[in-house]
Enzyme design. Sequence first.
Site, PDB file in Angstrom:
ATOM      1  N   THR A  12      40.045  37.790  31.361  1.00  0.00           N
ATOM      2  CA  THR A  12      39.939  38.050  29.921  1.00  0.00           C
ATOM      3  C   THR A  12      38.643  38.754  29.554  1.00  0.00           C
ATOM      4  O   THR A  12      38.617  39.578  28.636  1.00  0.00           O
ATOM      5  CB  THR A  12      40.043  36.705  29.168  1.00  0.00           C
ATOM      6  OG1 THR A  12      41.340  36.171  29.415  1.00  0.00           O
ATOM      7  CG2 THR A  12      39.861  36.864  27.673  1.00  0.00           C
ATOM      8  N   ASP A  56      44.434  39.617  36.649  1.00  0.00           N
ATOM      9  CA  ASP A  56      44.439  38.342  35.959  1.00  0.00           C
ATOM     10  C   ASP A  56      44.206  37.323  37.083  1.00  0.00           C
ATOM     11  O   ASP A  56      44.753  37.480  38.183  1.00  0.00           O
ATOM     12  CB  ASP A  56      45.801  38.099  35.301  1.00  0.00           C
ATOM     13  CG  ASP A  56      45.823  36.790  34.528  1.00  0.00           C
ATOM     14  OD1 ASP A  56      45.717  36.852  33.293  1.00  0.00           O
ATOM     15  OD2 ASP A  56      45.936  35.726  35.158  1.00  0.00           O
ATOM     16  N   SER A  57      43.421  36.294  36.846  1.00  0.00           N
ATOM     17  CA  SER A  57      43.030  35.453  37.987  1.00  0.00           C
ATOM     18  C   SER A  57      44.194  34.674  38.596  1.00  0.00           C
ATOM     19  O   SER A  57      44.079  34.167  39.711  1.00  0.00           O
ATOM     20  CB  SER A  57      41.877  34.531  37.614  1.00  0.00           C
ATOM     21  OG  SER A  57      42.310  33.480  36.788  1.00  0.00           O
ATOM     22  N   SER A  58      45.336  34.608  37.921  1.00  0.00           N
ATOM     23  CA  SER A  58      46.511  33.962  38.539  1.00  0.00           C
ATOM     24  C   SER A  58      46.975  34.722  39.775  1.00  0.00           C
ATOM     25  O   SER A  58      47.653  34.154  40.636  1.00  0.00           O
ATOM     26  CB  SER A  58      47.666  33.905  37.548  1.00  0.00           C
ATOM     27  OG  SER A  58      47.304  33.136  36.448  1.00  0.00           O
ATOM     28  N   THR A  88      39.231  32.946  33.990  1.00  0.00           N
ATOM     29  CA  THR A  88      38.875  31.525  34.027  1.00  0.00           C
ATOM     30  C   THR A  88      39.939  30.653  34.712  1.00  0.00           C
ATOM     31  O   THR A  88      39.625  29.586  35.223  1.00  0.00           O
ATOM     32  CB  THR A  88      38.659  30.990  32.598  1.00  0.00           C
ATOM     33  OG1 THR A  88      39.847  31.221  31.841  1.00  0.00           O
ATOM     34  CG2 THR A  88      37.483  31.651  31.931  1.00  0.00           C
TER      35      THR A  88
HETATM   36  N1  ASN Z   1      44.403  34.581  32.160  1.00  0.00           N
HETATM   37  C1  ASN Z   1      42.967  34.801  32.203  1.00  0.00           C
HETATM   38  C2  ASN Z   1      42.555  34.822  33.668  1.00  0.00           C
HETATM   39  O1  ASN Z   1      42.327  33.806  34.268  1.00  0.00           O
HETATM   40  C3  ASN Z   1      42.282  33.731  31.430  1.00  0.00           C
HETATM   41  C4  ASN Z   1      40.831  33.997  31.157  1.00  0.00           C
HETATM   42  O2  ASN Z   1      40.148  34.716  31.841  1.00  0.00           O
HETATM   43  N2  ASN Z   1      40.278  33.370  30.125  1.00  0.00           N
HETATM   44  O3  ASN Z   1      42.519  35.887  34.244  1.00  0.00           O
END
Ligand code: ASN
Length: 332
Positions: A12, A56-58, A88
Site C-alpha cells: 500500500t 501486493d505482499s500476499s 503490511t
Molecule cells: N494489501 C497490502 C499489502 O500487504 C496491505 C498494506 O500494505 N497495507 O501489500
Amino acid sequence: MKKILLIQTGGTIAMDISDSEQPQLNSEKWAELMYQAVPELSEIAEIHIERLFFEDSSDINKKHWGQLATLIYDRYSAYDGFVILHGTDTMAYTASALSFALQDLSKPIILTGSQVPMSNIRSDARRNLVNAVEMATMALPEVAICFNDFVYRGNRATKISIGDFDAFASPNYPPLAEIGLNIEMSDNVLPTQSTPTLNTSFSDELFLLKIYPNLDPAFLEQIDFTDIRALVIEAFGSGNFPIRGKQSLLPFFKKCIANNTLLIIGSQAAYDAVELSNYESGNKAKSMGALSAKDMTTEATLTKMMYLLAKHNDNDNVAAAFNKNLVGELTE
Ligand code: ASN
C-alpha cells in the site's frame, strides 16, 4: 552522512490512489513523490532507491525472500543500513524469514509500510518512512519492523489490525525502540556481529493446521502427507487439542509421527508460551515426540521450519535446531 539503501517491494505504501488505471508507480515516479511528500528524508541520510519487485505482499513468497536477502548481502558493505518498503499483510513473515536468511548482522534491516497510500492526505506512510530511515542509521543490528512509532524485532512481530495505524504488535518481546520526541532504544537488542551469513533456501514441505471445536479428523485423513515433512498445529491455549471421542486428534497425530512428519504444537493465543506438560493432551503429544513452538509467533514458527527443512535432511537435526533460540525468535 549515513548511506541507506531503500528497497521497494510494493504494498500500500507505494500505491498512488489518484491514478486508478496504474496504481503501481515506477521507482522514479515513486522517488519523486517520496521526496515531495517527505523532503526531510534527505536530511536524515543519503538514500539510494532500488525497486526489486512490485507485489501486493500476499504474493510474496520464498523466491522474493531469497531475492531480498541476496540483494542486501551483495550491497552490505556499500551501505550503513537498509529499509525495505513492503506491504503490511505478510510483512511479519518476510521479516521473520529474513532474520533466518541473514544472520550475524552488524547493520539494521528495517521493514516498513503503511496502512494508507503515501498519496493520501492522512497517510501513515510519511511518519513510518521517516522513522524507518532514521532507525536504519542507528546501532540496531537486527531485522526489524518499524511501524507507528514502534520498532519490533522482525521475528517477534505479528500483524494485529487491518485498518488501524497501530498495525503490529510483539506479544512476547518488548519493542526494540519507541519513537517519540526522543528515540528510546531498548537494551534487548542482539549483539553486533562482524560478518553476515546468507541462506536463501526455504522449504515449502510443511503444513499449518488451525484447530477448532468440531473439527472432523476424517477430513484430515484425506490430506496426502507424502511431501509434508512438518505439520504445525495452531492449538488452543498452552498447546491443547481434543483427545476424546470422534473428534480426538490423537490417531491423526500418531499417523503423522509414524509417517516421519514432524509435529509442532503452537498456540492460537498470542501471548505467553506453549507448555505441553500443563494438560493431558499436551503431555500425550509430548510423549509422542511433538515439538513445542514455545513463545514463537506463527510467522516465526513457520519460517524457521521452512529454513531448517531446507537446511537439514534429517528430522533429528531439524528438531534439535528448532528447539534452540537461533536469532532471538524465542525465549529460552
Ligand atoms: N494489501 C497490502 C499489502 O500487504 C496491505 C498494506 O500494505 N497495507 O501489500
